[in-house]
Design a protein around this motif. Structure first.
Motif, mmCIF file in Angstrom:
data_model
loop_
_atom_site.group_PDB
_atom_site.id
_atom_site.type_symbol
_atom_site.label_atom_id
_atom_site.label_comp_id
_atom_site.label_asym_id
_atom_site.label_seq_id
_atom_site.Cartn_x
_atom_site.Cartn_y
_atom_site.Cartn_z
ATOM 1 N N GLY A 181 0.835 -1.197 0.000
ATOM 2 C CA GLY A 181 0.000 0.000 0.000
ATOM 3 C C GLY A 181 0.865 1.241 0.000
ATOM 4 O O GLY A 181 0.770 2.080 -0.877
ATOM 5 N N HIS A 182 1.737 1.343 1.002
ATOM 6 C CA HIS A 182 2.701 2.451 1.000
ATOM 7 C C HIS A 182 3.633 2.296 -0.200
ATOM 8 O O HIS A 182 3.925 3.255 -0.906
ATOM 9 N N THR A 183 4.102 1.084 -0.415
ATOM 10 C CA THR A 183 4.799 0.652 -1.636
ATOM 11 C C THR A 183 4.293 -0.752 -1.959
ATOM 12 O O THR A 183 3.651 -1.389 -1.122
ATOM 13 N N PRO A 184 4.592 -1.280 -3.154
ATOM 14 C CA PRO A 184 4.069 -2.615 -3.510
ATOM 15 C C PRO A 184 4.550 -3.741 -2.599
ATOM 16 O O PRO A 184 3.817 -4.707 -2.375
ATOM 17 N N GLY A 185 5.766 -3.633 -2.106
ATOM 18 C CA GLY A 185 6.307 -4.727 -1.306
ATOM 19 C C GLY A 185 6.629 -4.339 0.121
ATOM 20 O O GLY A 185 7.494 -4.938 0.767
ATOM 21 N N HIS A 186 5.933 -3.332 0.644
ATOM 22 C CA HIS A 186 6.155 -2.902 2.031
ATOM 23 C C HIS A 186 5.915 -4.070 2.986
ATOM 24 O O HIS A 186 4.980 -4.851 2.807
ATOM 25 N N ILE A 187 6.758 -4.184 3.987
ATOM 26 C CA ILE A 187 6.573 -5.214 5.014
ATOM 27 C C ILE A 187 6.611 -4.599 6.412
ATOM 28 O O ILE A 187 7.240 -3.561 6.639
ATOM 29 N N CYS A 188 5.899 -5.249 7.315
ATOM 30 C CA CYS A 188 6.072 -5.048 8.747
ATOM 31 C C CYS A 188 6.754 -6.297 9.291
ATOM 32 O O CYS A 188 6.738 -7.361 8.657
ATOM 33 N N LEU A 189 7.332 -6.182 10.456
ATOM 34 C CA LEU A 189 7.989 -7.312 11.104
ATOM 35 C C LEU A 189 7.394 -7.481 12.499
ATOM 36 O O LEU A 189 7.276 -6.509 13.255
ATOM 37 N N TYR A 190 7.008 -8.723 12.817
ATOM 38 C CA TYR A 190 6.344 -9.004 14.088
ATOM 39 C C TYR A 190 7.217 -9.915 14.938
ATOM 40 O O TYR A 190 7.610 -11.000 14.499
ATOM 41 N N LEU A 191 7.518 -9.444 16.135
ATOM 42 C CA LEU A 191 8.298 -10.231 17.086
ATOM 43 C C LEU A 191 7.317 -10.835 18.090
ATOM 44 O O LEU A 191 6.960 -10.192 19.089
ATOM 45 N N LYS A 192 6.857 -12.052 17.780
ATOM 46 C CA LYS A 192 5.800 -12.687 18.568
ATOM 47 C C LYS A 192 6.194 -12.842 20.028
ATOM 48 O O LYS A 192 5.373 -12.625 20.937
ATOM 49 N N LYS A 193 7.440 -13.187 20.261
ATOM 50 C CA LYS A 193 7.925 -13.424 21.633
ATOM 51 C C LYS A 193 7.738 -12.182 22.498
ATOM 52 O O LYS A 193 7.489 -12.273 23.702
ATOM 53 N N TYR A 194 7.847 -11.024 21.906
ATOM 54 C CA TYR A 194 7.780 -9.767 22.654
ATOM 55 C C TYR A 194 6.521 -8.949 22.339
ATOM 56 O O TYR A 194 6.337 -7.871 22.898
ATOM 57 N N LYS A 195 5.685 -9.447 21.420
ATOM 58 C CA LYS A 195 4.465 -8.763 21.001
ATOM 59 C C LYS A 195 4.762 -7.355 20.493
ATOM 60 O O LYS A 195 4.045 -6.399 20.795
ATOM 61 N N ILE A 196 5.845 -7.253 19.721
ATOM 62 C CA ILE A 196 6.271 -5.972 19.152
ATOM 63 C C ILE A 196 6.080 -6.002 17.638
ATOM 64 O O ILE A 196 6.453 -6.967 16.982
ATOM 65 N N LEU A 197 5.519 -4.931 17.100
ATOM 66 C CA LEU A 197 5.394 -4.751 15.659
ATOM 67 C C LEU A 197 6.340 -3.642 15.219
ATOM 68 O O LEU A 197 6.288 -2.534 15.748
ATOM 69 N N ILE A 198 7.223 -3.961 14.270
ATOM 70 C CA ILE A 198 8.039 -2.945 13.618
ATOM 71 C C ILE A 198 7.282 -2.569 12.355
ATOM 72 O O ILE A 198 7.175 -3.365 11.424
ATOM 73 N N ALA A 199 6.739 -1.352 12.335
ATOM 74 C CA ALA A 199 5.669 -1.013 11.395
ATOM 75 C C ALA A 199 6.141 -0.393 10.095
ATOM 76 O O ALA A 199 5.320 -0.176 9.193
ATOM 77 N N GLY A 200 7.431 -0.083 9.964
ATOM 78 C CA GLY A 200 7.858 0.611 8.755
ATOM 79 C C GLY A 200 7.105 1.922 8.628
ATOM 80 O O GLY A 200 7.054 2.721 9.568
ATOM 81 N N ASP A 201 6.448 2.139 7.481
ATOM 82 C CA ASP A 201 5.713 3.393 7.256
ATOM 83 C C ASP A 201 4.207 3.205 7.142
ATOM 84 O O ASP A 201 3.501 4.115 6.701
ATOM 85 N N ILE A 202 3.682 2.051 7.545
ATOM 86 C CA ILE A 202 2.228 1.887 7.465
ATOM 87 C C ILE A 202 1.530 2.692 8.551
ATOM 88 O O ILE A 202 0.378 3.100 8.418
ATOM 89 N N LEU A 203 2.233 2.943 9.649
ATOM 90 C CA LEU A 203 1.731 3.725 10.766
ATOM 91 C C LEU A 203 2.790 4.733 11.179
ATOM 92 O O LEU A 203 3.977 4.556 10.895
ATOM 93 N N SER A 204 2.366 5.768 11.889
ATOM 94 C CA SER A 204 3.321 6.690 12.493
ATOM 95 C C SER A 204 2.752 7.170 13.824
ATOM 96 O O SER A 204 1.583 6.916 14.146
#
Length: 237
Positions: free
Chosen positions: A157-180
């Motif tokens: 959406g932000h770009t064609p191949g934008h990704i977020c990264l989810y660290l399940k063990k810590y319940k942390i989302l690295i959101a890139g630019d989908i959120l601010s």
């Protein structure tokens, strides 16, 4: 979360690459603007981590403020550093295709005001000098073995191949630019900088499937609280 000072469209700003590390791995998520390698190195040292231990860089997407110093890092390192990105972003990052924002400006070049033409030229030069080969491409729901496990979430959406990264063990989302984060509140990225806003909203709804307690946004930093409730609010706003 690293805090790097930056000039964003003429305004002083802070961007937030993320370093994830344990005894076996040091991973950098996004690589800042061009010529920020010294800031990145200093941020590592501030955390007591040797810059030379870096083995992997995961790029959330193709924008110049995310890929800018990756090539400089590769040139400086004695040992191999692998570059990861979603398969949809590879051709943009390695220079086979013009980045989507650059292509959009180029398509309207004759109609742009002079200040935007200058921004276009600066962007074009920045991208040409930041081309880097992607060693390993990523796909949706892929599990990376670093630091207790990192789940790749394809969030176009932000770009064609934008990704977020989810660290399940810590319940942390690295959101890139989908959120601010703005004024302490978790918000949608500015629609004007998205490649496809409808796709971006679908990606945002996808995040509701994950149990998230903290979000690290590239622009705005950390957001804590009832993250899933806040994302649900954004999906209906």
């Amino acid at each position: 979360m690293l805090e790097l000072s930056a000039n964003l469209m003429g305004k002083a700003s802070i961007i937030n690459p993320t370093m994830i590390y344990d005894n076996d791995s040091v991973v950098l998520i996004d690589a800042g603007f061009p010529e920020q390698i010294n800031q990145i190195r200093e941020a590592f040292e501030k955390e007591g981590i040797s810059f030379n231990k870096l083995k992997s860089i995961i790029l959330t997407h193709q924008d110049i403020d995310h890929i800018g110093s990756a090539l400089a890092i590769l040139k400086e390192m004695v040992s191999k550093v692998e570059i990861f990105a979603h398969e949809e972003e590879e051709k943009y990052i390695n220079g086979e295709k013009p980045p989507v924002k650059l292509a959009s400006l180029e398509g309207n070049l004759d109609y742009l005001p002079e200040n935007m033409k200058l921004i276009y030229e600066k962007l074009k030069s920045g991208f040409q000098n930041s081309i880097v080969n992607v060693d390993k491409t990523l796909v949706d729901d892929q599990e990376l073995p670093f630091c207790g496990g990192i789940t790749v979430l394809h969030t176009p959406g932000h770009t064609p191949g934008h990704i977020c990264l989810y660290l399940k063990k810590y319940k942390i989302l690295i959101a890139g630019d989908i959120l601010s984060v703005k004024e302490g509140l978790l918000v949608n990225a500015d629609p004007s900088i998205n490649f496809d806003n409808e796709l971006n909203m679908k990606s945002l709804k996808k995040l509701m499937e994950y149990d998230i307690e903290k979000v690290i946004c590239y622009h705005g930093g950390i957001y804590k609280g009832d993250v899933n409730k806040r994302i649900a609010e954004l999906c209906i706003s």
